[in-house]
Design an enzyme around this catalytic site. Structure first.
Site, PDB file in Angstrom:
ATOM      1  N   ARG A  12     -16.985  69.942  15.995  1.00 45.27           N
ATOM      2  CA  ARG A  12     -18.903  69.545  14.685  1.00 45.27           C
ATOM      3  C   ARG A  12     -17.868  69.521  14.046  1.00 45.27           C
ATOM      4  NH1 ARG A  12     -22.849  73.503  17.962  1.00 45.27           N
ATOM      5  NH2 ARG A  12     -21.289  74.934  17.789  1.00 45.27           N
ATOM      6  N   ASP A  54      -9.246  74.247  17.909  1.00 49.72           N
ATOM      7  CA  ASP A  54      -9.678  73.915  19.632  1.00 49.72           C
ATOM      8  C   ASP A  54      -9.616  72.397  19.444  1.00 49.72           C
ATOM      9  OD1 ASP A  54      -8.765  75.018  21.763  1.00 49.72           O
ATOM     10  OD2 ASP A  54     -11.021  75.196  22.544  1.00 49.72           O
ATOM     11  N   HIS A 117      -9.890  80.784  23.302  1.00 50.45           N
ATOM     12  CA  HIS A 117      -9.413  80.227  22.397  1.00 50.45           C
ATOM     13  C   HIS A 117      -9.703  81.700  21.716  1.00 50.45           C
ATOM     14  CE1 HIS A 117     -10.592  77.554  18.688  1.00 50.45           C
ATOM     15  NE2 HIS A 117      -9.340  78.239  18.199  1.00 50.45           N
ATOM     16  N   ASP A 158     -20.304  77.155  12.986  1.00 45.60           N
ATOM     17  CA  ASP A 158     -21.961  76.664  13.230  1.00 45.60           C
ATOM     18  C   ASP A 158     -22.629  78.427  12.605  1.00 45.60           C
ATOM     19  OD1 ASP A 158     -21.926  78.151  15.214  1.00 45.60           O
ATOM     20  OD2 ASP A 158     -23.160  76.976  16.602  1.00 45.60           O
ATOM     21  N   ASP A 243     -18.186  87.674  24.278  1.00 46.92           N
ATOM     22  CA  ASP A 243     -18.890  89.121  23.970  1.00 46.92           C
ATOM     23  C   ASP A 243     -19.963  90.099  24.992  1.00 46.92           C
ATOM     24  OD1 ASP A 243     -20.795  86.882  25.075  1.00 46.92           O
ATOM     25  OD2 ASP A 243     -21.486  86.091  23.124  1.00 46.92           O
ATOM     26  N   SER A 275     -23.950  77.410  23.769  1.00 43.85           N
ATOM     27  CA  SER A 275     -24.977  78.063  23.718  1.00 43.85           C
ATOM     28  C   SER A 275     -25.943  77.245  24.162  1.00 43.85           C
ATOM     29  CB  SER A 275     -25.806  79.506  23.070  1.00 43.85           C
ATOM     30  OG  SER A 275     -24.908  80.432  22.194  1.00 43.85           O
TER      31      SER A 275
END
Length: 439
Positions: A12, A54, A117, A158, A243, A275
């Site tokens: 992105r 990545d 990653h 992001d 996480d 997500s």
């Protein structure tokens, strides 16, 4: 230069550019008097900058190279690019896996790719490989090799940072290094909506790991001297979902996180991320701090574990006990109040009524400290505290705020707190108090 900033990215490019621009605007090097283009070798939080990509998206590579020039020429801050090759087993269907099974688990693969990653990139930094494998020809001038990292600050492509993000990290770095009961420093408050926060200078300890802009020390990754087997790198997130893996009791081991009342990061990504859209919508409602706090001038000694535990218990104990969330909303304008939850259904109902996160991980609600979740309802001077039944008994447990390195699984934790949970089979965890043992 021993506290690098790691930015995880994939494909992105427009998001990465927004994140890097904000880092450029807010970087401490903007405020240092120095000769333009001259690299400095003194300690600087968030330097060097390491972008780990990545895959090989060319637009992302172009953004990284453009910002390498900007950071190195304008600020004298080295920027390194690492290229990670995703494992083929997560990109291509293995021959021994049926097509339907491969497609049925497609939703898991982005999380697994991200976890692989993450682990690779963190190890590259703490091992020093990121510097020894660097091609000096990629830089604008020859760069002295930075020292081995003592800690790392981690963002994703992001995440936008507040102006005092680096000041916050710098002020808490020594706490993270010296306090073995701390697991990380996070810049994020999962319940930090505009109408639920007010104090830009307030920090708290929490049993919940928020991520989304966080700092970890080397001893957490490698394992501290007194618990060398506890290093994250030894079995990093084997099933993905890094996480949630970190939040497991056998990984966190009772250690806590420092977090701000008002978030210093803002998650803006809503396209092509791992997500779900629902989670992204929730994150987009979290307020990003707009007050530039000079954290180095503040006394943060109140975050010392025993001092914080004592002060927090005293405030919660003095809060007015009410029997319903409606009462709590009525009285909180004039004083602190507390409402008891005795099972997860009650907690979820109350959380929904207050507009806060209703989920839990390993028996720990988001933002919770010893099972207590605070809400500055209406953004005023007082709090609504959601408390487990043990708080209602009025006696502070001996291990209140002092559970680091204790072996406490989810079932034991809930029993200690007096919180019941029904599983799918209807089994009910009771409220018996059980002990805990050192790991």
């Amino acid at each position: 230069m021993d506290s690098p900033l790691l930015i995880i990215t994939c494909e992105r490019a427009e998001y990465l550019e927004r994140t890097l621009w904000k880092v450029f605007e807010c970087h401490p090097a903007q405020h240092l008097q120095m000769t333009p283009g001259k690299f400095r070798d003194e300690r600087a939080i968030g330097s060097p900058i390491i972008v780990s990509q990545d895959g090989g998206n060319q637009e992302v590579e172009a953004v990284i190279e453009a910002y390498r020039t900007l950071f190195e020429k304008e600020l004298g801050v080295p920027l390194y690019r690492m290229g990670h090759i995703p494992p083929k087993s997560l990109l291509e269907k293995p021959e021994d896996i049926d097509q339907w099974e491969w497609e049925d688990h497609a939703w898991e693969r982005p999380y697994k790719l991200l976890a692989v990653h993450y682990g690779w990139a963190i190890e590259q930094i703490f091992s020093g490989e990121v510097y020894t494998n660097d091609n000096q020809m990629d830089h604008n001038r020859k760069i002295p090799q930075p020292p081995m990292a003592k800690r790392v600050i981690i963002l994703e492509e992001d995440i936008e940072i507040a102006r005092d993000f680096f000041s916050y990290m710098n002020a808490t770095a020594d706490l993270l290094d010296t306090d073995s009961t701390l697991f990380a420093v996070s810049a994020f408050n999962d319940n930090g909506k505009e109408q639920l926060v007010a104090d830009p200078t307030r920090l708290l300890r929490s049993d919940f790991f928020p991520g989304l802009g966080w700092m970890m020390s080397r001893h957490v990754w490698d394992g501290p001297l007194h618990h060398p087997h506890a290093g994250l790198k030894r079995e990093w997130a084997p099933g993905g979902f890094w996480d949630d893996w970190i939040r497991e009791p056998n990984i966190r081991r009772g250690r806590q996180v420092i977090r701000p009342e008002i978030s210093r990061t803002f998650h803006f990504g809503n396209v092509k991320g791992a997500s779900s859209g629902e989670q992204t919508l929730k994150l987009s409602k979290i307020r990003l701090d707009s007050v530039d706090v000079d954290w180095d001038k503040l006394n943060l000694s109140y975050l010392e574990p025993s001092k914080f535990a004592e002060n927090y218990w005293n405030r919660v104990s003095r809060a007015r006990l009410v029997r319903s969330i409606e009462e709590a909303k009525s009285f909180v304008a004039h004083s602190d109040v507390k409402v008891t939850y005795s099972d997860w259904n009650q907690f979820k109902y109350t959380a929904q009524s207050l507009g806060i996160a209703e989920d839990e991980k390993a028996g720990v609600p988001r933002t919770a400290y010893e099972g207590i979740v605070e809400v500055r309802y209406g953004g005023g001077d007082f709090f609504i505290f959601l408390i487990p039944p043990y708080v209602d008994e009025g006696f502070k447990p001996a291990d209140f705020g002092q559970k680091a390195w204790m072996k406490i699984d989810k079932e034991t934790l809930l029993k200690n707190f007096g919180v019941s949970e029904k599983n799918d089979d209807g089994f009910l965890f009771g409220s018996d108090i059980t002990g805990s043992e050192n790991i």
